[in-house]
Design a protein around this motif. Structure first.
Motif, short mmCIF file in Angstrom:
data_model
loop_
_atom_site.label_atom_id
_atom_site.label_comp_id
_atom_site.label_asym_id
_atom_site.label_seq_id
_atom_site.Cartn_x
_atom_site.Cartn_y
_atom_site.Cartn_z
N THR A 112 39.51 41.06 55.80
CA THR A 112 40.05 40.03 54.90
C THR A 112 41.56 40.11 54.75
O THR A 112 42.13 39.33 53.98
N ARG B 216 29.42 40.41 48.94
CA ARG B 216 29.94 39.73 47.75
C ARG B 216 31.46 39.88 47.64
O ARG B 216 32.17 38.92 47.33
N ARG C 259 33.58 40.35 50.11
CA ARG C 259 34.18 39.49 51.14
C ARG C 259 34.19 38.03 50.69
O ARG C 259 35.18 37.33 50.84
N GLU C 260 33.06 37.57 50.14
CA GLU C 260 32.97 36.18 49.67
C GLU C 260 33.98 35.92 48.55
O GLU C 260 34.62 34.87 48.54
N ASN C 261 34.09 36.86 47.64
CA ASN C 261 35.05 36.69 46.53
C ASN C 261 36.48 36.63 47.05
O ASN C 261 37.27 35.80 46.60
N ARG D 62 37.47 35.71 50.06
CA ARG D 62 37.65 34.44 50.78
C ARG D 62 37.82 33.29 49.81
O ARG D 62 38.60 32.38 50.04
N GLY D 63 37.08 33.33 48.71
CA GLY D 63 37.20 32.29 47.68
C GLY D 63 38.59 32.30 47.05
O GLY D 63 39.18 31.25 46.81
N ILE D 64 39.12 33.47 46.82
CA ILE D 64 40.47 33.60 46.25
C ILE D 64 41.49 33.02 47.22
O ILE D 64 42.38 32.28 46.83
N ARG D 65 41.34 33.33 48.48
CA ARG D 65 42.28 32.83 49.49
C ARG D 65 42.21 31.31 49.60
O ARG D 65 43.22 30.65 49.75
N GLN D 66 41.02 30.73 49.55
CA GLN D 66 40.88 29.28 49.65
C GLN D 66 41.48 28.59 48.42
O GLN D 66 42.05 27.51 48.54
N ASP D 67 41.35 29.21 47.26
CA ASP D 67 41.92 28.63 46.04
C ASP D 67 43.43 28.58 46.09
O ASP D 67 44.05 27.73 45.46
N ARG D 68 44.04 29.49 46.83
CA ARG D 68 45.50 29.55 46.91
C ARG D 68 46.06 28.45 47.82
O ARG D 68 47.22 28.15 47.77
#
Length: 65
Positions: free
Chosen positions: A17, A52, A54-56, A58-64
């Motif tokens: 990540t 979980r 990794r998913e979290n 990736r979610g943080i990165r997408q939100d940015r």
């Protein structure tokens, strides 16, 4: 309680990540504590916790973006 393969899993997730190991380590420990609380079977917990985190991340990165 020592977490199974903690260092190996943290290093793999951090590498996958592109996240600092300190960040992954904290997230992994927190998620492990949450998932293992009251769990009677821990066989696959390492895999579930790593997934979980990794998913979290990736979610943080997408939100940015």
């Amino acid at each position: 309680m020592a977490l199974p393969n903690f260092e190996n899993v943290v290093n793999a997730v951090a590498s996958d990540t592109n996240t600092p190991t300190e960040t992954v380590s904290k997230m992994y420990a927190d998620t492990w504590a949450e998932y293992s609380d009251g769990a009677r079977i821990l066989d696959y917990l390492t895999v579930l916790v790593a997934k979980r985190v990794r998913e979290n991340l990736r979610g943080i990165r997408q939100d940015r973006h």
